[in-house]
Design a protein around this motif. Structure first.
Motif, PDB file in Angstrom:
ATOM      1  N   ALA A  71       0.357  -1.595  -0.203  1.00 59.01           N
ATOM      2  CA  ALA A  71       0.096  -0.175  -0.052  1.00 59.01           C
ATOM      3  C   ALA A  71       1.360   1.380   0.054  1.00 59.01           C
ATOM      4  CB  ALA A  71      -0.760  -0.200   1.175  1.00 59.01           C
ATOM      5  N   ARG A  72       0.436   2.671  -0.534  1.00 65.92           N
ATOM      6  CA  ARG A  72       1.116   3.364  -1.061  1.00 65.92           C
ATOM      7  C   ARG A  72       0.489   4.363  -1.039  1.00 65.92           C
ATOM      8  NH1 ARG A  72       6.283   2.729  -4.075  1.00 65.92           N
ATOM      9  NH2 ARG A  72       6.321   0.076  -5.189  1.00 65.92           N
ATOM     10  N   TRP A  73       1.716   5.398  -0.338  1.00 64.36           N
ATOM     11  CA  TRP A  73       0.296   6.941  -0.034  1.00 64.36           C
ATOM     12  C   TRP A  73       1.188   8.139  -0.369  1.00 64.36           C
ATOM     13  CZ3 TRP A  73       0.010   3.339   3.554  1.00 64.36           C
ATOM     14  CH2 TRP A  73      -1.411   2.607   3.821  1.00 64.36           C
ATOM     15  N   GLN A  74       0.672   8.751  -1.374  1.00 62.59           N
ATOM     16  CA  GLN A  74       1.486  10.070  -1.860  1.00 62.59           C
ATOM     17  C   GLN A  74       0.983  10.850  -1.278  1.00 62.59           C
ATOM     18  OE1 GLN A  74       4.361   9.164  -4.237  1.00 62.59           O
ATOM     19  NE2 GLN A  74       3.057   6.904  -4.544  1.00 62.59           N
ATOM     20  N   GLY A  75       1.962  12.180  -1.047  1.00 58.82           N
ATOM     21  CA  GLY A  75       2.039  13.587  -0.492  1.00 58.82           C
ATOM     22  C   GLY A  75       2.899  14.606  -0.879  1.00 58.82           C
ATOM     23  N   ASN A  76       2.530  15.212  -0.815  1.00 56.18           N
ATOM     24  CA  ASN A  76       4.113  17.061  -1.317  1.00 56.18           C
ATOM     25  C   ASN A  76       4.740  17.402  -0.115  1.00 56.18           C
ATOM     26  OD1 ASN A  76       1.680  17.065  -3.221  1.00 56.18           O
ATOM     27  ND2 ASN A  76      -0.289  17.684  -2.100  1.00 56.18           N
ATOM     28  N   GLY A  77       4.696  16.294   0.837  1.00 53.76           N
ATOM     29  CA  GLY A  77       5.845  17.330   1.739  1.00 53.76           C
ATOM     30  C   GLY A  77       7.399  16.438   0.950  1.00 53.76           C
ATOM     31  N   ARG A  78       7.990  15.904   2.336  1.00 56.88           N
ATOM     32  CA  ARG A  78       9.011  15.079   2.041  1.00 56.88           C
ATOM     33  C   ARG A  78       9.341  13.917   3.625  1.00 56.88           C
ATOM     34  NH1 ARG A  78      12.705  15.513   6.971  1.00 56.88           N
ATOM     35  NH2 ARG A  78      14.276  15.036   5.927  1.00 56.88           N
ATOM     36  N   GLY A  79      10.240  13.367   2.092  1.00 50.63           N
ATOM     37  CA  GLY A  79      11.016  11.722   3.390  1.00 50.63           C
ATOM     38  C   GLY A  79      10.174  10.763   2.733  1.00 50.63           C
ATOM     39  N   ARG A  80      10.470   9.747   2.641  1.00 51.95           N
ATOM     40  CA  ARG A  80      10.126   8.651   1.769  1.00 51.95           C
ATOM     41  C   ARG A  80      10.138   7.303   2.896  1.00 51.95           C
ATOM     42  NH1 ARG A  80       8.816   8.197  -3.470  1.00 51.95           N
ATOM     43  NH2 ARG A  80       9.208   5.725  -3.926  1.00 51.95           N
ATOM     44  N   LEU A  81       9.301   6.725   3.119  1.00 56.37           N
ATOM     45  CA  LEU A  81       9.233   5.879   4.175  1.00 56.37           C
ATOM     46  C   LEU A  81       8.837   4.794   4.327  1.00 56.37           C
ATOM     47  CD1 LEU A  81       8.821   7.534   8.015  1.00 56.37           C
ATOM     48  CD2 LEU A  81      10.749   7.491   7.131  1.00 56.37           C
ATOM     49  N   LEU A  82       9.124   3.191   4.644  1.00 53.64           N
ATOM     50  CA  LEU A  82       8.806   2.213   4.698  1.00 53.64           C
ATOM     51  C   LEU A  82       8.171   1.101   5.559  1.00 53.64           C
ATOM     52  CD1 LEU A  82       8.084  -0.763   2.418  1.00 53.64           C
ATOM     53  CD2 LEU A  82      10.517  -1.036   2.257  1.00 53.64           C
ATOM     54  N   LEU A  83       7.616   0.654   6.668  1.00 55.51           N
ATOM     55  CA  LEU A  83       6.514   0.096   7.124  1.00 55.51           C
ATOM     56  C   LEU A  83       6.353  -0.811   6.415  1.00 55.51           C
ATOM     57  CD1 LEU A  83       5.837   3.429   7.560  1.00 55.51           C
ATOM     58  CD2 LEU A  83       3.759   2.291   8.774  1.00 55.51           C
TER      59      LEU A  83
END
Length: 386
Positions: A71-83
């Motif tokens: 599952a992926r959520w896209q945003g407009n900020g910074r930082g890419r995390l993998l749970l």
């Protein structure tokens, strides 16, 4: 203006009853690794939750195991995390009906409650809290659900390795240790199998014509166990033994499962050579021995990236009013594959639990709110604007 930790705590306290209801629903599903319908049922539950929260889904269909989910959520900020979490447990079909989720004092007991339905659920609730409170400033959050972690993630490991280079950090949601520690390093290892072929014969009429595979295997079991202590930090344990066909037949076949754990690559190479040398020896004339499998789960040694994540998590926990230690685990997780692929990873971020893989597996109820808030704030700070 309220502090983010206060807002997150208030939100989580107000949603604890919903969390507990969801936890009961997940724990009360039989989802042992090799029971694909049950693992897929848990995966479908996660997919519905993720879609409800606005995620884009990618299914990775499997024939022999449950389907893998991303599952992926896209945003407009910074930082890419993998749970990272897993859908499967170690328990056979029927366990959930015999031991559904129940409360005993300050603990919840049930199959997979700590390993790892609570951590999986805390991942969802941490993200929900951030979304609801307007604290989601990330570029991307991915949530990976492996379906066969309990047997070493033979399929998922490839996907984890491919995902790792695209993210800044990995957060693995296995349960916190019984003392509240998170996990900063893990042993690697693998499952081997010693297979012996002998020669069958009647045990009463002509036993001398037989060659006992079980007796040959017994010698190898003793020799393998004797390797413990030869390589620092390495353990070898015989976990399963099978052999023989009938009470009055010299056994013509036997095999034993061997669980090997190592702390580093040098130790892995050394113990593998010792095991192969041991198995190459024959004790009973007329028998043949072969070794199957490999030590294929990479060790996760202490490293700078994990230490950085731990330092931040420890600071957040301190602000929340509790302390977390740093544990090195003898067990491996999907975090091993992420670290081997170069990602900074912190593990054991789920609520606190223990006695995994046993009838007494438990979760500390009082840890649910603070540990989920810790996870949410860790995500927020790792993706907050510079």
């Amino acid at each position: 203006m309220r502090h983010p930790l206060d807002e997150l705590t208030h939100w989580m306290e107000n949603h604890l009853d919903a969390y507990l209801a969801d936890l009961a629903e997940l724990v009360n599903v039989d989802c042992g690794t090799h029971y694909k319908p049950g693992v897929d049922e848990v995966g479908s539950w996660c997919a519905r939750m993720a879609v409800h929260m606005g995620a884009l889904l990618e299914w990775i269909p499997q024939r022999d195991y449950g389907d893998i989910l991303l599952a992926r959520w896209q945003g407009n900020g910074r930082g890419r995390l993998l749970l990272s979490a897993h859908l499967d447990t170690v328990y056979p079909i029927g366990t959930a009906a015999k031991r559904p989720l129940r409360r005993e004092g300050s603990r919840l007991l049930g199959p997979g409650v700590a390993d790892m339905k609570a951590g999986l659920l805390s991942g969802f609730y941490a993200l929900q809290a951030l979304f609801a409170l307007g604290m989601a400033d990330f570029e991307e959050i991915a949530f990976f659900f492996s379906s066969e972690e309990e047997v070493g993630s033979p399929v998922s490991r490839t996907w984890l390795a491919q995902l790792a280079p695209h993210y800044d950090a990995g957060l693995v949601l296995e349960a916190g240790r019984p003392d509240g520690s998170v996990v900063v390093a893990r042993k690697g290892g693998g499952f081997l199998r010693v297979c012996v072929e002998g020669r069958e014969a009647h045990t009463g009429i002509e036993p001398e014509k037989g060659a006992s595979a079980i007796l040959e295997l017994a010698h190898h079991i003793i020799a393998l166990e004797a390797l413990n202590g030869k390589v620092p930090g390495t353990t070898i344990k015989i976990t399963q033994v099978q052999g023989g066909t009938a009470r009055n037949v010299v056994p013509g076949a036997a095999e034993a499962g061997v669980d090997v754990r190592v702390v580093d690559e040098e130790g892995r190479e050394t113990i593998e050579a010792l095991i192969r040398s041991t198995v190459n020896r024959t004790y009973i004339e007329g028998t043949q021995v072969r070794l199957e499998g490999e030590i294929d789960r990479p060790p996760w040694p202490p490293n700078e990236g994990t230490h950085r994540l731990y330092t931040l998590a420890r600071q957040i926990a301190h602000e929340l009013g509790f302390e977390i230690g740093a544990a090195i685990s003898g067990g491996s997780s999907d975090g091993n594959f992420l670290v081997a692929s170069g990602l900074a990873v912190l593990d054991g971020l789920g609520p606190v639990g223990g006695l995994d893989h046993s009838p007494n597996e438990y979760l500390d109820i009082e840890s649910i709110v603070p540990r989920t808030v810790l996870l949410a704030e860790l995500i927020r700070r790792l993706t907050a604007p510079a």
